[in-house]
Each structure stands twice: as C-alpha cells, then as structure tokens.
Enzyme design. Sequence first.
Site: not given
Length: 220
Positions: A17, A29-31
């Site tokens: 990420p 954040a993204n996973r």
Amino acid sequence: PGDRPLAGKTAIVTSGPTHEPIDPVRYIANRSSGRQGHAIAAALARLGAEVTLVSGPVTIPDPQGVSTVHVERAEEMRDAVVSRLPADIAVMVAAVADWRVASSAGHKIKKQPGEAPPPLQLAENPDILKTVGHHENRPRIVVGFAAETQDVVANGSSKLERKGADMIVANDVSPETGVMGGTRNRVKIISGGGVDEWPDLDKDEVAERLAALIAQKLVG
Ligand code: C5P
C-alpha cells in the site's frame, strides 16, 4: 536464454500500500499485504531480470535476489519509480491511495473535548502506472493490476487503454473471495488480444506464470 530468458533486462515492480499521513501518528491507506507484488518481483529475478522493487509499508520480508526500495507515500513511490527509468519491464502492483491529505499536520492533531471532528481535505495522488505508461522512457512491457469488486473485465479493459498498459491483471477482491490478505488469487489477464482467465492459483504461481508471459512477450 534457456532458464534465464530475462538476463540483461531490467524491471521495476511496485508493491504494497501507500500510507498518506494525516499527522505524524495517523494515516490513510488501502489494504494490501504486498504478497502478490513481492512474489512477482522474485519471479522476474529468477528468470534473470535485474529487479528493483519499490514497496510501500508491508510486514513481509524483502524478496531474495531483488533490490528493494522502501517508501511510504504515493509521491515518494512515483519519484522512486520514475527515477529508475528507463527499464525494460514495469509491473505496477501497489495499491496506491487515490488521495492524500492536502496539508498534513506537522504535529499530532489533538482531540478537543466538545469540539467537532476536524475536516479532512484530500488531494489527488499521482497515478504511477499512467505516468509510466505514457512516459518518454516507457518500458517495452507495462503491466498494471485492477483490484475490483464489480465488472472486473469491463473495468480492466478501460484501465488498459487509459493507463497506457500492455496488460492488466484483473482480480475480484470481493470479501468472499479471500484474495485480500490471503495467499491465493484468481486473475484474468486482459490485453489487446483479449481476456485470458487463469484458474485459482497460489500468488507465487500467479507470479511465476506472469513472469513467464512477460518473458515471452519481451524476448519471444
Ligand atoms: O487504483 P486503480 O484500480 O486505478 O489501479 C490500477 C493499476 O494502477 C494498478 O496497477 C495500480 O498499481 C496502479 N496505480 C498506480 N498509481 C495510482 C493508482 C493506481 O500506479 N495512483
């Protein structure tokens, strides 16, 4: 040649990420575990390529035989990638945050009793795949990923065009698939030639097959 068809070729892979700071202790954040991107970097290296892996924050170890650069934010990731062009191959696997906090605070934002939560103003992050896909030093092979939960092929095909990629590896990351954070992946390879559906595979096997496909496209 032989079992090292990518000897003498250079590759840049992004993985993991990005973390976009809100203040020194908080981020958005993204996973992403980094498992698929790291596996692809290692697989390209096993085929002989000189690989630079640009990784966001992950908890898995740096892969063997690869030069790993650690970054945090999307802008840092973009700079790390672009500064390593020209290259023969780019595989952009990172789950880059679409937005960063427009002006992140240099100090911890304090929770004030009785006050409304602070608003978060967002700014658009650079699209690293699109930047590479349209760069004057564009690699011969540019591969992107498309993690979708709906209309996987349609979204992947439009991404191919828009981002200037040769190939989009599309996967369904709906929660029931277990792909997110898991060790297995089921992907569709979208290119100008059409759509190729791969079976449910270990992420290492997806990496192995993708590296072989890239080698075949690059050196025949
Ligand atoms: O987020 P999106 O679905 O557009 O991601 C598709 C592809 O673009 C992925 O390969 C991802 O790594 C890449 N990407 C990128 N920079 C961004 C957003 C996505 O490199 N800011």
